[in-house]
Design a protein around this motif. Sequence first.
Motif, PDB file in Angstrom:
ATOM      1  N   TYR A  80       0.845  -1.281   0.089  1.00  0.00           N
ATOM      2  CA  TYR A  80      -0.159   0.103  -0.055  1.00  0.00           C
ATOM      3  C   TYR A  80       0.948   1.436   0.114  1.00  0.00           C
ATOM      4  CZ  TYR A  80      -4.388  -2.439   0.570  1.00  0.00           C
ATOM      5  OH  TYR A  80      -5.393  -3.345   0.269  1.00  0.00           O
ATOM      6  N   SER A  81       2.160   1.141   0.395  1.00  0.00           N
ATOM      7  CA  SER A  81       2.959   2.337   0.736  1.00  0.00           C
ATOM      8  C   SER A  81       3.465   2.683  -0.855  1.00  0.00           C
ATOM      9  CB  SER A  81       4.046   1.977   1.400  1.00  0.00           C
ATOM     10  OG  SER A  81       4.991   1.154   0.850  1.00  0.00           O
ATOM     11  N   ALA A 124      -0.189  10.010  13.453  1.00  0.00           N
ATOM     12  CA  ALA A 124      -0.276  10.554  12.098  1.00  0.00           C
ATOM     13  C   ALA A 124       0.160  12.230  12.014  1.00  0.00           C
ATOM     14  CB  ALA A 124      -1.656  10.188  11.529  1.00  0.00           C
ATOM     15  N   MET A 125      -0.418  12.778  12.916  1.00  0.00           N
ATOM     16  CA  MET A 125      -0.315  14.258  12.997  1.00  0.00           C
ATOM     17  C   MET A 125       1.108  14.669  13.191  1.00  0.00           C
ATOM     18  SD  MET A 125      -3.716  15.440  15.073  1.00  0.00           S
ATOM     19  CE  MET A 125      -3.165  17.153  14.964  1.00  0.00           C
ATOM     20  N   ILE A 126       1.781  13.901  14.114  1.00  0.00           N
ATOM     21  CA  ILE A 126       3.157  14.026  14.266  1.00  0.00           C
ATOM     22  C   ILE A 126       4.124  13.671  13.208  1.00  0.00           C
ATOM     23  CG2 ILE A 126       5.030  13.568  16.020  1.00  0.00           C
ATOM     24  CD1 ILE A 126       2.947  13.125  17.924  1.00  0.00           C
ATOM     25  N   THR A 127       3.862  12.755  12.713  1.00  0.00           N
ATOM     26  CA  THR A 127       4.699  11.884  11.384  1.00  0.00           C
ATOM     27  C   THR A 127       4.560  13.134  10.287  1.00  0.00           C
ATOM     28  OG1 THR A 127       4.232   9.822  12.105  1.00  0.00           O
ATOM     29  CG2 THR A 127       4.748  10.130   9.731  1.00  0.00           C
ATOM     30  N   ALA A 152       2.738   7.779   4.477  1.00  0.00           N
ATOM     31  CA  ALA A 152       3.091   7.513   5.749  1.00  0.00           C
ATOM     32  C   ALA A 152       1.808   7.741   6.489  1.00  0.00           C
ATOM     33  CB  ALA A 152       3.955   8.418   6.190  1.00  0.00           C
ATOM     34  N   ILE A 153       0.653   8.680   6.245  1.00  0.00           N
ATOM     35  CA  ILE A 153      -0.542   8.696   6.938  1.00  0.00           C
ATOM     36  C   ILE A 153      -1.451   7.697   6.557  1.00  0.00           C
ATOM     37  CG2 ILE A 153      -2.675  10.273   7.082  1.00  0.00           C
ATOM     38  CD1 ILE A 153       0.141  11.607   8.165  1.00  0.00           C
ATOM     39  N   TYR A 154      -1.678   7.273   5.553  1.00  0.00           N
ATOM     40  CA  TYR A 154      -2.192   5.914   4.938  1.00  0.00           C
ATOM     41  C   TYR A 154      -1.896   5.047   5.889  1.00  0.00           C
ATOM     42  CZ  TYR A 154      -4.297   8.234   0.968  1.00  0.00           C
ATOM     43  OH  TYR A 154      -5.016   9.001   0.180  1.00  0.00           O
ATOM     44  N   LEU A 155      -0.367   4.682   5.976  1.00  0.00           N
ATOM     45  CA  LEU A 155      -0.276   3.289   6.489  1.00  0.00           C
ATOM     46  C   LEU A 155      -0.273   3.381   8.021  1.00  0.00           C
ATOM     47  CD1 LEU A 155       3.651   2.663   4.975  1.00  0.00           C
ATOM     48  CD2 LEU A 155       1.368   1.663   4.427  1.00  0.00           C
ATOM     49  N   ILE A 156      -0.188   4.587   8.626  1.00  0.00           N
ATOM     50  CA  ILE A 156      -0.379   4.537  10.113  1.00  0.00           C
ATOM     51  C   ILE A 156      -1.760   4.168  10.367  1.00  0.00           C
ATOM     52  CG2 ILE A 156      -0.824   6.236  12.022  1.00  0.00           C
ATOM     53  CD1 ILE A 156       1.818   7.579  11.063  1.00  0.00           C
ATOM     54  N   GLY A 157      -2.973   4.590   9.457  1.00  0.00           N
ATOM     55  CA  GLY A 157      -4.195   4.244   9.699  1.00  0.00           C
ATOM     56  C   GLY A 157      -4.458   2.672   9.423  1.00  0.00           C
TER      57      GLY A 157
END
Length: 217
Positions: free
Chosen positions: A91-92, A191-194, A146-151
Amino acid sequence: MAEALHFLQINGSELLYKTWEHFYISFIALFLGIIAAVPLGVLLTRMKRGAGAVIAVVNVIQTLPSLAILAFFIPLLGVGKVPAIAALFFYSVLPILRNTYTGIKSVNGNLLESGKGIGMTAWEQIRLVELPLSVPVIMAGIRTSAIYLIGWATLASFIGGGGLGDYIFIGLNLYQPEYIIAGAVPVTLLAMITDAVLSRTERKVTPNGLKGLKEVS
């Protein structure tokens, strides 16, 4: 508030561990995605035919349900973190690949001709001209990925991958909202910090000339 404090007193150390576990799974998948997608994106810009087909195939993979990808890797890699990372890696790739391809294709052709004129090799053009000028676009793809992966990493708990998804699914199964909140809030904060860290990284690695152009625009 009292319930939240009580939950943290009992599960605080475990929550920190699962947050780190969640970040670890996401970061490894993102790192592997960067290693694979950036060179592949550069390679696609050198292909006169077939680049669109490759991106289309990756697009199809991106549309497959997350649980289906996770289930696909179980017979191959078993359960645990390894199949979870492998699934997240798939997915990344798309956002990074697409943005790398778009960024490099948008580099001014006159600059490339100038590079050839002063004797630059193909590799030097990529390293010294194309990649630096494409950094903002590539970093945008990395941030999106990165945001997608964290979710999506919350689904890793389905196959024993750990992470904050454990709390979310415990809360759903036992109808205990405090567990859902304990999983969902750290995922959001992570996600926000990343995104903030990657945004700052983007500003640092972007050539000064491009920073000026962005500010003017």
